[in-house]
Scaffold this motif. Structure first.
Motif, PDB file in Angstrom:
ATOM      1  N   ALA A 146       0.834  -1.208   0.000  1.00 35.82           N
ATOM      2  CA  ALA A 146       0.000   0.000   0.000  1.00 35.82           C
ATOM      3  C   ALA A 146       0.867   1.254   0.000  1.00 35.82           C
ATOM      4  CB  ALA A 146      -0.932  -0.016   1.210  1.00 35.82           C
ATOM      5  N   SER A 147       1.965   1.227   0.768  1.00 37.81           N
ATOM      6  CA  SER A 147       2.868   2.383   0.803  1.00 37.81           C
ATOM      7  C   SER A 147       3.486   2.630  -0.559  1.00 37.81           C
ATOM      8  CB  SER A 147       3.972   2.147   1.840  1.00 37.81           C
ATOM      9  OG  SER A 147       3.437   2.028   3.141  1.00 37.81           O
ATOM     10  N   GLY A 148       3.858   1.546  -1.255  1.00 42.22           N
ATOM     11  CA  GLY A 148       4.409   1.690  -2.594  1.00 42.22           C
ATOM     12  C   GLY A 148       3.429   2.347  -3.551  1.00 42.22           C
ATOM     13  N   LEU A 149       2.154   1.943  -3.470  1.00 42.05           N
ATOM     14  CA  LEU A 149       1.129   2.552  -4.329  1.00 42.05           C
ATOM     15  C   LEU A 149       0.918   4.026  -3.974  1.00 42.05           C
ATOM     16  CD1 LEU A 149      -1.487  -0.375  -4.345  1.00 42.05           C
ATOM     17  CD2 LEU A 149       0.015   0.322  -6.234  1.00 42.05           C
ATOM     18  N   LEU A 150       0.919   4.341  -2.678  1.00 45.65           N
ATOM     19  CA  LEU A 150       0.761   5.733  -2.245  1.00 45.65           C
ATOM     20  C   LEU A 150       1.920   6.593  -2.743  1.00 45.65           C
ATOM     21  CD1 LEU A 150      -0.463   5.863   1.476  1.00 45.65           C
ATOM     22  CD2 LEU A 150      -1.605   6.736  -0.554  1.00 45.65           C
ATOM     23  N   ILE A 151       3.140   6.058  -2.599  1.00 39.00           N
ATOM     24  CA  ILE A 151       4.329   6.805  -3.018  1.00 39.00           C
ATOM     25  C   ILE A 151       4.282   7.072  -4.518  1.00 39.00           C
ATOM     26  CG2 ILE A 151       6.834   6.661  -3.287  1.00 39.00           C
ATOM     27  CD1 ILE A 151       6.852   5.026  -0.645  1.00 39.00           C
ATOM     28  N   SER A 165      -1.340  17.621  -3.314  1.00 40.47           N
ATOM     29  CA  SER A 165      -0.898  17.058  -2.038  1.00 40.47           C
ATOM     30  C   SER A 165      -1.993  16.166  -1.482  1.00 40.47           C
ATOM     31  CB  SER A 165      -0.566  18.169  -1.041  1.00 40.47           C
ATOM     32  OG  SER A 165      -1.714  18.961  -0.771  1.00 40.47           O
ATOM     33  N   GLY A 166      -1.657  15.433  -0.443  1.00 38.76           N
ATOM     34  CA  GLY A 166      -2.639  14.547   0.181  1.00 38.76           C
ATOM     35  C   GLY A 166      -1.967  13.528   1.067  1.00 38.76           C
ATOM     36  N   HIS A 167      -2.686  13.093   2.112  1.00 40.32           N
ATOM     37  CA  HIS A 167      -2.155  12.098   3.043  1.00 40.32           C
ATOM     38  C   HIS A 167      -2.544  10.682   2.648  1.00 40.32           C
ATOM     39  CE1 HIS A 167      -2.245  15.808   5.497  1.00 40.32           C
ATOM     40  NE2 HIS A 167      -1.129  15.328   5.983  1.00 40.32           N
ATOM     41  N   ASN A 168      -3.559  10.560   1.783  1.00 38.16           N
ATOM     42  CA  ASN A 168      -4.033   9.236   1.408  1.00 38.16           C
ATOM     43  C   ASN A 168      -4.384   9.230  -0.072  1.00 38.16           C
ATOM     44  OD1 ASN A 168      -6.799  10.306   1.229  1.00 38.16           O
ATOM     45  ND2 ASN A 168      -6.710  10.330   3.473  1.00 38.16           N
ATOM     46  N   LEU A 169      -4.738   8.052  -0.573  1.00 37.20           N
ATOM     47  CA  LEU A 169      -4.958   7.918  -2.017  1.00 37.20           C
ATOM     48  C   LEU A 169      -6.109   8.784  -2.533  1.00 37.20           C
ATOM     49  CD1 LEU A 169      -3.808   6.477  -4.470  1.00 37.20           C
ATOM     50  CD2 LEU A 169      -5.429   4.615  -4.073  1.00 37.20           C
ATOM     51  N   PRO A 170      -7.280   8.825  -1.870  1.00 37.85           N
ATOM     52  CA  PRO A 170      -8.354   9.701  -2.379  1.00 37.85           C
ATOM     53  C   PRO A 170      -7.926  11.163  -2.469  1.00 37.85           C
ATOM     54  CG  PRO A 170      -9.245   8.131  -0.811  1.00 37.85           C
ATOM     55  CD  PRO A 170      -7.757   7.993  -0.743  1.00 37.85           C
ATOM     56  N   HIS A 174      -7.571  13.208  -5.939  1.00 38.09           N
ATOM     57  CA  HIS A 174      -8.383  14.419  -6.085  1.00 38.09           C
ATOM     58  C   HIS A 174      -7.504  15.605  -6.463  1.00 38.09           C
ATOM     59  CE1 HIS A 174     -10.471  18.089  -4.624  1.00 38.09           C
ATOM     60  NE2 HIS A 174     -11.522  17.493  -5.168  1.00 38.09           N
ATOM     61  N   GLY A 175      -6.324  15.710  -5.814  1.00 40.15           N
ATOM     62  CA  GLY A 175      -5.413  16.808  -6.133  1.00 40.15           C
ATOM     63  C   GLY A 175      -4.890  16.721  -7.558  1.00 40.15           C
ATOM     64  N   LEU A 176      -4.556  15.506  -8.002  1.00 41.81           N
ATOM     65  CA  LEU A 176      -4.065  15.322  -9.369  1.00 41.81           C
ATOM     66  C   LEU A 176      -5.146  15.677 -10.382  1.00 41.81           C
ATOM     67  CD1 LEU A 176      -2.104  11.946  -8.986  1.00 41.81           C
ATOM     68  CD2 LEU A 176      -1.119  14.230  -9.280  1.00 41.81           C
ATOM     69  N   TRP A 177      -6.380  15.241 -10.130  1.00 43.00           N
ATOM     70  CA  TRP A 177      -7.485  15.498 -11.057  1.00 43.00           C
ATOM     71  C   TRP A 177      -7.838  16.990 -11.105  1.00 43.00           C
ATOM     72  CZ3 TRP A 177      -9.839  13.308 -14.945  1.00 43.00           C
ATOM     73  CH2 TRP A 177     -11.079  13.775 -15.360  1.00 43.00           C
ATOM     74  N   THR A 410      -5.185  -3.913   6.222  1.00 40.19           N
ATOM     75  CA  THR A 410      -4.002  -3.060   6.293  1.00 40.19           C
ATOM     76  C   THR A 410      -3.829  -2.248   5.017  1.00 40.19           C
ATOM     77  OG1 THR A 410      -2.903  -4.668   7.734  1.00 40.19           O
ATOM     78  CG2 THR A 410      -1.512  -3.046   6.649  1.00 40.19           C
ATOM     79  N   ILE A 411      -4.001  -2.901   3.865  1.00 41.84           N
ATOM     80  CA  ILE A 411      -3.862  -2.207   2.581  1.00 41.84           C
ATOM     81  C   ILE A 411      -4.908  -1.095   2.452  1.00 41.84           C
ATOM     82  CG2 ILE A 411      -4.135  -2.463   0.085  1.00 41.84           C
ATOM     83  CD1 ILE A 411      -2.828  -5.198   0.302  1.00 41.84           C
ATOM     84  N   LEU A 412      -6.170  -1.425   2.741  1.00 45.96           N
ATOM     85  CA  LEU A 412      -7.243  -0.440   2.577  1.00 45.96           C
ATOM     86  C   LEU A 412      -7.096   0.732   3.536  1.00 45.96           C
ATOM     87  CD1 LEU A 412     -10.352  -2.751   2.016  1.00 45.96           C
ATOM     88  CD2 LEU A 412      -9.085  -1.416   0.313  1.00 45.96           C
ATOM     89  N   LEU A 413      -6.750   0.450   4.790  1.00 42.58           N
ATOM     90  CA  LEU A 413      -6.591   1.532   5.772  1.00 42.58           C
ATOM     91  C   LEU A 413      -5.421   2.435   5.408  1.00 42.58           C
ATOM     92  CD1 LEU A 413      -7.282  -0.413   9.089  1.00 42.58           C
ATOM     93  CD2 LEU A 413      -8.674   1.403   8.104  1.00 42.58           C
ATOM     94  N   THR A 414      -4.334   1.837   4.912  1.00 45.03           N
ATOM     95  CA  THR A 414      -3.178   2.648   4.509  1.00 45.03           C
ATOM     96  C   THR A 414      -3.528   3.527   3.321  1.00 45.03           C
ATOM     97  OG1 THR A 414      -1.669   0.913   5.273  1.00 45.03           O
ATOM     98  CG2 THR A 414      -0.763   2.578   3.797  1.00 45.03           C
TER      99      THR A 414
END
Length: 582
Positions: A146-151, A165-170, A174-177, A410-414
């Motif tokens: 999950a960290s790899g996908l976030l990074i 910017s953002g702390h999580n994937l959503p 959202h910032g990229l879009w 763990t993956i979903l929460l991260t």
């Protein structure tokens, strides 16, 4: 009392391997150091960018920590420095602090390294390396995936040349879009070209070098691993020649020349309180990652590492990073493999690498001005995608649904909430999974395999049983979490065949411990079976367990006997019932 030299050798392994250091070791270490230095320069800059820190902080975090690990480390090949997951966790720890200036942010990162180092050092002095064993590998694999996908998602802003910017994937998506319309075509072309090149470097460059230049597999592999350096040189030249910053391409800019600043960073009690939990989480994850790499590489050479000493070494490395303007560090997989393949013989290879990085900090930093941030982002993306292992989901689903649920959670929460919640949930889930599994002990009814003294599960083998003698094999240590369940299971099984049943044997061959709660449950089982006219016996009790039982009144009150072997118990009790029936 231990002699001072013995104690010193225990905590400073360099005093042992240094005595036998010769030309062979020097040659291997120097060769490895040159290659790792070339690889580590772009990596350290990229990971500092990932942590939200100035590029030079990545270099600072790669100098003194390497000297510290060379003094205290036990792995011959582990290369310490900034890594992707710890860099992401550092950014997640610092961002919520709302620090006003960049200097405060850099100082907070150094404090985080100091706290992490102190925690690791304390764990090492208290021999608490075993704590890492409570983190299940599937859960850690899920967190790293999950960290790899976030990074990778977080670095896309540099590839596109936009602000997000953002702390999580959503939040990141959202910032990229939201800012996608502002992307820089030149930055995108540069970033995409670098990504494509680095993917080819990782997947096909070694084979191309072997075929085109007839290099050996080892040499071609080593050249391929320093491929990011070629991308750094090429894109920096392009940015300089065509003055790309004037076209909107973001570059690293001025990187201060000089050695790391030495000193304790400024801090206050409120900062320490805010960073204590993140420091602990970073320490645990960093230690698990580092020890896993070190053990893997040591096994290839039939060497061994000392986990508790590794805690001390990593603690010293992080404290060194904290007092030299760096941020949390740990052992990195990619650079450690390169270090190993390049011929590193001792931890001194890390010290020589630090010397190379010192020279880079003194003389090469002006050349980094035109280095595009898109190049560093591409380097990070390609590096972290190798950490993504989605197959852990299918493998855990096929093997254990409980492990699958823990990994998926763990993956979903991260991804959906953030790194700190993800890693904390991973730790908690690992412990809950352990308690849940051990709270449901496997208890099998066993019978004698014909013509042997072996006893096996009656549902899996053709075995000899006797309705008057019930044997239950307990396949778990007994403690407070499973004692009551075990008690009910034994009594319920006895109730099911009460008419003929005269003896219950608990086969303790797999029981390593019986705590106070379990002892009380055994006493309750003994009393309840006695009321039913059934005797309770034990067989194959291990020495330490028997020593504990002897310190209680249980053996005095036991209605049956304790047998050395299950075969003896079964034979004696059957014969006793046969004689009673005559």
């Amino acid at each position: 009392m231990q002699k001072p030299l013995v104690v010193a050798k225990r905590y400073m392994p360099i005093l042992s391997w240094g005595r036998h250091y010769g030309r062979t070791e020097l040659s291997g270490d120097i060769t490895a150091a040159v290659i790792v230095t070339i690889m580590l320069i772009p990596q350290s800059l990229a990971y500092a960018l990932l942590a939200g820190l100035p590029a030079e902080v990545g270099l600072y975090a790669s100098i003194l920590p390497l000297f510290a690990y060379a003094l205290f480390g036990t792995s011959k090949a582990l290369a310490v420095g900034p890594v992707a997951v710890v860099s992401l966790m550092t950014a997640s720890a610092l961002e919520p602090l709302g620090l006003g200036t960049l200097s405060e942010y850099v100082a907070a990162a150094a404090v985080l390294a100091l706290l992490s180092g102190i925690f690791l050092l304390a764990m090492g002095m208290l021999s608490l390396g075993v704590i890492a064993n409570f983190l299940s590998h599937p859960v850690i694999a899920g967190f790293i995936t999950a960290s790899g996908l976030l990074i990778a998602a977080g670095q896309m802003k540099h590839i596109l040349g936009i602000e997000a910017s953002g702390h999580n994937l959503p939040e990141i998506l959202h910032g990229l879009w939201s800012n996608f319309a502002e992307f820089s075509p030149i930055t995108l072309m540069l970033g995409a070209a670098t990504l494509g090149f680095l993917v080819w470097v990782r997947k096909g460059m070694a084979n191309w070098l072997q075929g085109r230049f007839r290099l050996s597999a080892a040499t071609a592999g080593t050249v391929a691993r320093v491929g990011p350096v070629f991308a750094v040189i090429a894109t920096t030249l392009v940015a300089w020649l065509f003055d790309l910053p004037q076209s909107g391409v973001s570059v690293v800019g001025e990187v201060p020349t000089g050695l790391p600043p030495i000193g304790v960073p400024p801090f206050d009690l409120s900062l320490i309180k805010a960073m204590a939990v993140p420091a602990i989480l970073i320490s645990v994850i960093g230690y698990v990652e580092s020890v896993s790499v070190a053990q893997t590489l040591a096994a290839k050479r039939r060497q061994r590492i000392e986990p508790n000493q590794e805690l001390i070494a990593l603690g010293a490395a992080n404290i060194s990073s904290g007092i030299s303007g760096g941020y949390p560090v740990t052992g990195g997989f990619a650079r450690s493999v390169v270090n190993y393949d390049a011929g590193a013989e001792t931890p001194a290879a890390g010290a020589y690498t630090a010397v190379g990085l010192m020279l880079a900090a003194l003389f090469l930093t002006p050349l980094l001005y035109f280095l595009p941030k898109a190049t560093l982002a591409a380097t990070i993306i390609v590096a972290v995608l190798s950490l993504v292992d989605l197959s852990i989901l299918t493998r855990s689903w096929a093997y254990s649904r409980a492990d699958f649920l823990a990994v998926m959670a763990t993956i979903l929460l991260t991804l959906l909430i953030g790194v700190e919640v993800g890693v904390a949930s991973g730790v908690i889930l690992s412990l809950l999974l352990f308690v849940w599994k051990t709270s449901r002990p496997h208890v099998a009814e066993v019978g004698q395999v014909p013509g042997s003294e072996h006893f096996r599960n009656i549902h899996r083998h053709e075995v000899i049983t006797d309705p008057r003698v019930l044997t239950l094999r307990v396949d778990e240590s007994l403690y407070f979490a499973n004692a009551r369940r075990m008690e009910d299971l034994i009594v319920n099984r006895a109730h099911a065949s009460q008419d003929e049943l005269k003896h219950v044997i608990l086969m303790f061959s797999a029981v390593n411990e019986v705590d106070m709660s379990a002892l009380e449950s055994l006493e309750a089982v003994n009393a309840r079976l006695q009321d039913m006219g059934i005797s309770l016996h034990l067989s194959e009790v291990k020495g330490p367990v028997m020593d504990r039982l002897k310190r209680s009144h249980f053996l005095e009150e036991l209605t049956g006997e304790v047998f050395l072997s299950q075969n003896d118990a079964f034979a004696v009790l059957r014969n006793r019932q046969d004689r009673a029936a005559e």
